[in-house]
Design a protein around this motif. Sequence first.
Motif, PDB file in Angstrom:
ATOM      1  N   LEU A 126       0.828  -1.206   0.000  1.00  0.00           N
ATOM      2  CA  LEU A 126       0.000   0.000   0.000  1.00  0.00           C
ATOM      3  C   LEU A 126       0.864   1.258   0.000  1.00  0.00           C
ATOM      4  O   LEU A 126       0.510   2.260  -0.637  1.00  0.00           O
ATOM      5  CB  LEU A 126      -0.943  -0.016   1.199  1.00  0.00           C
ATOM      6  CG  LEU A 126      -1.992  -1.136   1.183  1.00  0.00           C
ATOM      7  CD1 LEU A 126      -2.834  -1.088   2.451  1.00  0.00           C
ATOM      8  CD2 LEU A 126      -2.886  -1.030  -0.044  1.00  0.00           C
ATOM      9  N   GLU A 130       0.654   3.979  -2.951  1.00  0.00           N
ATOM     10  CA  GLU A 130       0.404   5.396  -2.665  1.00  0.00           C
ATOM     11  C   GLU A 130       1.465   6.281  -3.318  1.00  0.00           C
ATOM     12  O   GLU A 130       1.149   7.331  -3.895  1.00  0.00           O
ATOM     13  CB  GLU A 130       0.389   5.623  -1.161  1.00  0.00           C
ATOM     14  CG  GLU A 130       0.049   7.046  -0.759  1.00  0.00           C
ATOM     15  CD  GLU A 130      -0.051   7.216   0.753  1.00  0.00           C
ATOM     16  OE1 GLU A 130      -0.654   8.198   1.196  1.00  0.00           O
ATOM     17  OE2 GLU A 130       0.496   6.358   1.480  1.00  0.00           O
ATOM     18  N   ARG A 133       0.724   6.419  -7.020  1.00  0.00           N
ATOM     19  CA  ARG A 133      -0.435   7.293  -7.261  1.00  0.00           C
ATOM     20  C   ARG A 133      -0.034   8.757  -7.229  1.00  0.00           C
ATOM     21  O   ARG A 133      -0.387   9.533  -8.134  1.00  0.00           O
ATOM     22  CB  ARG A 133      -1.497   7.033  -6.191  1.00  0.00           C
ATOM     23  CG  ARG A 133      -2.749   7.883  -6.319  1.00  0.00           C
ATOM     24  CD  ARG A 133      -3.516   7.923  -5.002  1.00  0.00           C
ATOM     25  NE  ARG A 133      -2.749   8.600  -3.958  1.00  0.00           N
ATOM     26  CZ  ARG A 133      -3.073   8.590  -2.667  1.00  0.00           C
ATOM     27  NH1 ARG A 133      -4.150   7.908  -2.260  1.00  0.00           N
ATOM     28  NH2 ARG A 133      -2.338   9.235  -1.788  1.00  0.00           N
ATOM     29  N   ARG A 159     -10.226 -10.928  -9.285  1.00  0.00           N
ATOM     30  CA  ARG A 159     -10.200 -10.151  -8.038  1.00  0.00           C
ATOM     31  C   ARG A 159      -9.971 -11.028  -6.812  1.00  0.00           C
ATOM     32  O   ARG A 159      -9.357 -10.592  -5.845  1.00  0.00           O
ATOM     33  CB  ARG A 159     -11.521  -9.390  -7.844  1.00  0.00           C
ATOM     34  CG  ARG A 159     -11.755  -8.251  -8.793  1.00  0.00           C
ATOM     35  CD  ARG A 159     -13.079  -7.547  -8.497  1.00  0.00           C
ATOM     36  NE  ARG A 159     -13.160  -7.053  -7.130  1.00  0.00           N
ATOM     37  CZ  ARG A 159     -12.615  -5.915  -6.720  1.00  0.00           C
ATOM     38  NH1 ARG A 159     -11.951  -5.156  -7.570  1.00  0.00           N
ATOM     39  NH2 ARG A 159     -12.758  -5.526  -5.461  1.00  0.00           N
ATOM     40  N   ASP A 173     -10.180  -8.895  -0.673  1.00  0.00           N
ATOM     41  CA  ASP A 173      -9.786  -7.757   0.161  1.00  0.00           C
ATOM     42  C   ASP A 173      -8.617  -6.981  -0.428  1.00  0.00           C
ATOM     43  O   ASP A 173      -8.579  -5.744  -0.359  1.00  0.00           O
ATOM     44  CB  ASP A 173      -9.417  -8.226   1.570  1.00  0.00           C
ATOM     45  CG  ASP A 173     -10.613  -8.735   2.344  1.00  0.00           C
ATOM     46  OD1 ASP A 173     -11.748  -8.567   1.847  1.00  0.00           O
ATOM     47  OD2 ASP A 173     -10.422  -9.297   3.438  1.00  0.00           O
ATOM     48  N   ASP A 176      -9.785  -4.700  -3.129  1.00  0.00           N
ATOM     49  CA  ASP A 176     -10.574  -3.599  -2.565  1.00  0.00           C
ATOM     50  C   ASP A 176      -9.690  -2.542  -1.925  1.00  0.00           C
ATOM     51  O   ASP A 176      -9.908  -1.331  -2.111  1.00  0.00           O
ATOM     52  CB  ASP A 176     -11.565  -4.145  -1.526  1.00  0.00           C
ATOM     53  CG  ASP A 176     -12.647  -5.022  -2.141  1.00  0.00           C
ATOM     54  OD1 ASP A 176     -12.887  -4.896  -3.364  1.00  0.00           O
ATOM     55  OD2 ASP A 176     -13.239  -5.834  -1.407  1.00  0.00           O
ATOM     56  N   ARG A 177      -8.677  -2.976  -1.167  1.00  0.00           N
ATOM     57  CA  ARG A 177      -7.817  -2.007  -0.479  1.00  0.00           C
ATOM     58  C   ARG A 177      -7.011  -1.175  -1.477  1.00  0.00           C
ATOM     59  O   ARG A 177      -6.884   0.048  -1.319  1.00  0.00           O
ATOM     60  CB  ARG A 177      -6.872  -2.729   0.491  1.00  0.00           C
ATOM     61  CG  ARG A 177      -7.557  -3.270   1.723  1.00  0.00           C
ATOM     62  CD  ARG A 177      -6.537  -3.663   2.790  1.00  0.00           C
ATOM     63  NE  ARG A 177      -5.721  -4.782   2.360  1.00  0.00           N
ATOM     64  CZ  ARG A 177      -6.033  -6.058   2.535  1.00  0.00           C
ATOM     65  NH1 ARG A 177      -7.196  -6.374   3.128  1.00  0.00           N
ATOM     66  NH2 ARG A 177      -5.234  -7.021   2.139  1.00  0.00           N
ATOM     67  N   ALA A 179      -7.796  -0.608  -4.629  1.00  0.00           N
ATOM     68  CA  ALA A 179      -8.735   0.229  -5.384  1.00  0.00           C
ATOM     69  C   ALA A 179      -9.124   1.463  -4.578  1.00  0.00           C
ATOM     70  O   ALA A 179      -9.221   2.578  -5.126  1.00  0.00           O
ATOM     71  CB  ALA A 179      -9.975  -0.574  -5.761  1.00  0.00           C
ATOM     72  N   ASP A 180      -9.352   1.302  -3.286  1.00  0.00           N
ATOM     73  CA  ASP A 180      -9.695   2.453  -2.435  1.00  0.00           C
ATOM     74  C   ASP A 180      -8.549   3.465  -2.418  1.00  0.00           C
ATOM     75  O   ASP A 180      -8.784   4.683  -2.404  1.00  0.00           O
ATOM     76  CB  ASP A 180      -9.991   1.983  -1.007  1.00  0.00           C
ATOM     77  CG  ASP A 180     -11.315   1.244  -0.895  1.00  0.00           C
ATOM     78  OD1 ASP A 180     -12.142   1.359  -1.829  1.00  0.00           O
ATOM     79  OD2 ASP A 180     -11.521   0.534   0.108  1.00  0.00           O
ATOM     80  N   LEU A 181      -7.335   2.985  -2.409  1.00  0.00           N
ATOM     81  CA  LEU A 181      -6.172   3.871  -2.348  1.00  0.00           C
ATOM     82  C   LEU A 181      -5.940   4.586  -3.671  1.00  0.00           C
ATOM     83  O   LEU A 181      -5.686   5.794  -3.705  1.00  0.00           O
ATOM     84  CB  LEU A 181      -4.935   3.058  -1.967  1.00  0.00           C
ATOM     85  CG  LEU A 181      -3.634   3.841  -1.787  1.00  0.00           C
ATOM     86  CD1 LEU A 181      -3.743   4.780  -0.597  1.00  0.00           C
ATOM     87  CD2 LEU A 181      -2.476   2.878  -1.588  1.00  0.00           C
ATOM     88  N   GLY A 183      -8.129   4.810  -6.289  1.00  0.00           N
ATOM     89  CA  GLY A 183      -9.309   5.429  -6.890  1.00  0.00           C
ATOM     90  C   GLY A 183      -9.506   5.015  -8.329  1.00  0.00           C
ATOM     91  O   GLY A 183      -9.984   5.800  -9.160  1.00  0.00           O
ATOM     92  N   THR A 184      -9.141   3.775  -8.650  1.00  0.00           N
ATOM     93  CA  THR A 184      -9.233   3.271 -10.020  1.00  0.00           C
ATOM     94  C   THR A 184      -9.565   1.796  -9.971  1.00  0.00           C
ATOM     95  O   THR A 184      -9.316   1.136  -8.945  1.00  0.00           O
ATOM     96  CB  THR A 184      -7.875   3.501 -10.746  1.00  0.00           C
ATOM     97  OG1 THR A 184      -8.030   3.244 -12.122  1.00  0.00           O
ATOM     98  CG2 THR A 184      -6.797   2.605 -10.179  1.00  0.00           C
TER      99      THR A 184
END
Length: 394
Positions: A126, A130, A133, A159, A173, A176-177, A179-181, A183-184
């Motif tokens: 992550l 980040e 990104r 997925r 999971d 999902d994590r 994608a949340d970070l 935003g794509t």
Amino acid sequence: MVGDRPASTERLRRQNAALVLRSLRRLGPATRAELAQRTGLAKATVGVIVAGLEAAGAVTEEESRSGARGRPGRPVALSGERWVGVGLELNVDYVAAVVVDLAGGVVHHEVRPVEGGRTGHERALLGLAEAVRDRCRAAGQVSVGATVAVPALVRGDNRTVAWAPNLALEGPDLADRVADLLGTPVRVGNDANCAAYAEARHGAAAGVRHALYLTGTVGIGAGIVDRGELVRGGAGFAGEVGHMPVGDPTARCGCGRVGCWEASVGLHAMLAAVGMPELATPLETAAAVAQRAATDAEVRAALGRVGEAVGLGLAMLAGVLDPEVVVLGGYFVPLGDLVLEPARRTLDARLASAAQVRPELRLSTLGIEAAALGAAEQAFADVLAGDVDLTAGT
């Protein structure tokens, strides 16, 4: 037609635009007239598509070709300025990232070691995501999507992690994590499949019709490529070769069983054989082993036994899949012929018939980032299939 229904005008427009993008990606720049010939679309249709893609920053016009008769056409080329795909890899002892632009150029790549168990893996991935990104945003680049490569069985939804014997992962999971970070949209893919995809487009399997890619990390997996596309099997699990029961029958594997191939040829098995420690990444580790082997006959002999075990498994795969080329990646690359020569000899001895052709064994040319590169390429899958429209906001 879509199923039994006519394709909508909007869907047809997206598919035609994707056809133009695929032509430019695979065959390079072309004038509008040449694109019409390549794709079978009307020249007027190509003109409308190119105008939309140009407004979206997806293509750009190049200088007219010199020497052309009459009024020269201006070639259209993919632009690497705006749209990018993000590839991430989560492995046992490292994480990696590669960012690829629409033209296929690598605009960023990075590898970081991992420490601290499962939470360390998550933090490292992550944190790297980040950083990627933020870098893309600062450069004015827009991500069309991301793919995370993992050493695991991944279900057909691209997925859900079904089984990851060397990592504590399960379910959607991870997707999902990330994608949340970011935003794509985020896919998850098997690391060997992603690396094989990259080798078929950028590396040692480019131009090869039938190829097999073999990872060389803690786990051993295979990616199967047929005419440039991945073979995934009925449930999407094809290539899980590390757990074939062809290894030392007493060696315990990370999956809990004994006799698995990767328990004899995986990175940890190789290190146990030569009696050396693991370093930050598989490539660094293997480079140190190769250096020791240059002056240590016992290390060379141990690597020879590993190579024989590699050849034994490849003989089984060659008999089933009949690949033209086998590409070995990861830690196999720095060891080179220390492993490949005994593997070739074993392959020759194990092929059932003289009519069989031994596949050519090649070393990966893409380094430790092969899986992340293939993951970044796969992030463009929906764009090149016509499911995502780059012109929607123009």
